[in-house]
Design a protein around this motif. Structure first.
Motif, mmCIF file in Angstrom:
data_model
loop_
_atom_site.group_PDB
_atom_site.id
_atom_site.type_symbol
_atom_site.label_atom_id
_atom_site.label_comp_id
_atom_site.label_asym_id
_atom_site.label_seq_id
_atom_site.Cartn_x
_atom_site.Cartn_y
_atom_site.Cartn_z
ATOM 1 N N THR A 114 -4.058 35.005 5.944
ATOM 2 C CA THR A 114 -5.009 36.078 6.233
ATOM 3 C C THR A 114 -6.428 35.515 6.262
ATOM 4 O OG1 THR A 114 -3.592 37.728 5.197
ATOM 5 C CG2 THR A 114 -5.926 38.288 5.447
ATOM 6 N N THR A 173 -12.094 36.800 16.176
ATOM 7 C CA THR A 173 -10.826 37.177 15.549
ATOM 8 C C THR A 173 -9.681 36.731 16.448
ATOM 9 O OG1 THR A 173 -11.767 39.114 14.438
ATOM 10 C CG2 THR A 173 -9.377 39.066 14.708
ATOM 11 N N ARG A 175 -5.650 37.156 16.733
ATOM 12 C CA ARG A 175 -4.610 38.025 16.198
ATOM 13 C C ARG A 175 -3.242 37.575 16.695
ATOM 14 N NH1 ARG A 175 -5.706 43.892 17.777
ATOM 15 N NH2 ARG A 175 -7.406 43.567 16.273
ATOM 16 N N TRP A 179 -0.878 39.123 11.655
ATOM 17 C CA TRP A 179 -1.895 38.272 11.031
ATOM 18 C C TRP A 179 -3.160 38.182 11.872
ATOM 19 C CZ3 TRP A 179 3.293 36.804 11.431
ATOM 20 C CH2 TRP A 179 4.006 36.813 10.225
ATOM 21 N N THR A 180 -4.286 38.096 11.202
ATOM 22 C CA THR A 180 -5.558 37.887 11.884
ATOM 23 C C THR A 180 -6.300 36.745 11.213
ATOM 24 O OG1 THR A 180 -6.657 39.552 10.493
ATOM 25 C CG2 THR A 180 -5.805 40.280 12.631
ATOM 26 N N CYS A 224 -0.967 39.338 21.573
ATOM 27 C CA CYS A 224 -1.008 39.620 20.129
ATOM 28 C C CYS A 224 0.372 39.661 19.481
ATOM 29 C CB CYS A 224 -1.732 40.944 19.858
ATOM 30 S SG CYS A 224 -3.329 41.141 20.675
#
Length: 275
Positions: A114, A173, A175, A179-180, A224
Motif C-alpha cells: 500500500t 497514483t 492502481r 492496490w495503489t 486497473c
C-alpha cells in the motif's frame, strides 16, 4: 506484477524471457557499470543486498524485494508488516550471476503493498561477515527523490540479466486491482520487464545507488486489473499504457531511519505507509 507466475506468465512473456536468456536484453551502458553482484535470487522473484546510507559494517545485513514477493503471499491493501519472523532464503550472486552462497532472513523489518510495494528483510548475518565470506558489498539506498531522464539499470537475479533504459516520469497514483502506489516510477519503452524481475533494484547508472524497486507492468492493455496497472492523475484521469513497466521509489526508507539505524515510522517526515 512482475513475479514469476508458472501458469499465468503468458506466451508473449515466455517468448521475451527466452530472448533475455539468449542474451538479447539491452546491456547496461552508462557511467557506472551495473552487474549482478550483490543481487539475490529468490524462488519466484529478484532481490538485492542493500544498506542505508548510514549503515555500518557491523549492522545486520538487509535484503530488499517487493511486497508482493513476501513469502506469505500478496499483502492485503492497507496492511503493513513490521518485525515479523522470517526464514526466507535466497542465493547471493556474483557479478556474472554465479552463486556465491545462501543467505537467510530472520525478520521482516517492513513490508507493504500500500503506497509502495516493498519488503525489507533483516538477514541472520552482518554486512562484515558477507564481505569476509563472499566479498559482497551492499547496494546503497539513495536518500534523494530520483530525477526524470536518469539512466537506470535493472539487474534481475532471477533471470541473471540486466535491463537498461531511463526514467520516463512519475505517476501520482498507480492502481492495480485492489492496490495503489504513490509517485511511481515509469520507465521508457526500453525496460519491458517480465515475470521474475519483481523485486529487482532500480540502480542509477550515474551514482550506482538504488533509487527504486521494479514491480509491475501493463501486460494486456486492460485497465486497473491484476497485471494491468493504470495511471491515475492528480485529477483522477485514468490512462492505460499497454506494455509499459513501472517501479516504486525506495528513498522513502531513508526518511524513516532513526539515529540507531533502524526503521522508525514515528520519525518526522517518514514517508513509509503506517499501519
Amino acid at each position: 506484477m512482475r513475479l514469476r507466475r508458472a501458469f499465468s506468465l503468458g506466451v508473449a512473456a515466455l517468448t521475451a524471457a527466452a530472448g533475455v536468456l539468449a542474451g538479447t536484453a539491452t546491456p547496461a551502458q552508462a557511467d557506472v557499470a551495473v552487474t549482478l553482484a550483490n543481487t539475490i535470487a529468490l524462488s519466484n522473484c529478484s532481490a538485492s543486498l542493500v544498506r542505508f546510507p548510514t549503515s555500518v559494517s557491523t549492522d545486520s545485513a538487509m535484503m530488499l524485494t517487493n511486497g508482493h514477493c513476501y513469502e506469505g503471499g500478496f499483502i492485503a491493501a492497507g496492511r503493513v508488516l513490521q518485525n515479523v519472523s522470517s526464514t526466507r532464503s535466497g542465493t547471493l550472486l556474483n557479478s556474472s550471476g554465479g552463486a556465491l552462497g545462501t543467505v537467510r532472513a530472520n525478520r521482516v523489518l517492513y513490508a507493504t503493498m500500500t503506497g509502495n510495494d516493498v519488503t525489507l528483510y533483516r538477514l541472520n548475518t552482518t554486512f562484515a561477515a558477507l564481505s569476509s565470506s563472499y566479498g559482497a558489498t551492499p547496494l546503497t539506498l539513495s536518500a534523494a527523490h530520483p530525477v526524470a531522464g536518469t539512466s537506470i539499470a535493472i539487474p534481475s537475479s532471477y533471470w541473471k540479466e540486466i535491463w537498461s533504459c531511463s526514467i520516463d516520469g512519475f505517476v501520482p497514483t498507480l492502481r492495480e486491482s485492489t492496490w495503489t502506489w504513490k509517485d511511481s516510477v515509469r520507465y521508457d519503452a526500453g525496460c519491458d520487464t517480465i515475470g521474475g524481475t519483481s523485486g529487482s533494484p532500480i540502480v542509477s547508472t550515474v551514482t550506482g545507488e538504488v533509487i527504486g524497486i521494479n514491480n509491475t507492468g501493463n501486460e494486456d492493455g486492460a485497465s486497473c486489473t491484476l497485471n494491468n496497472p493504470c495511471e491515475v492523475s492528480s485529477t483522477g484521469v485514468i490512462t492505460v499504457l499497454k506494455g509499459r513497466s513501472y517501479g516504486q521509489q525506495t528513498y522513502w526508507f531513508t526518511t524513516c531511519v532513526n539515529s540507531s539505524r533502524t526503521i522508525d515510522l514515528t520519525v518526522t517526515g517518514c514517508l513509509l505507509t503506517k499501519p
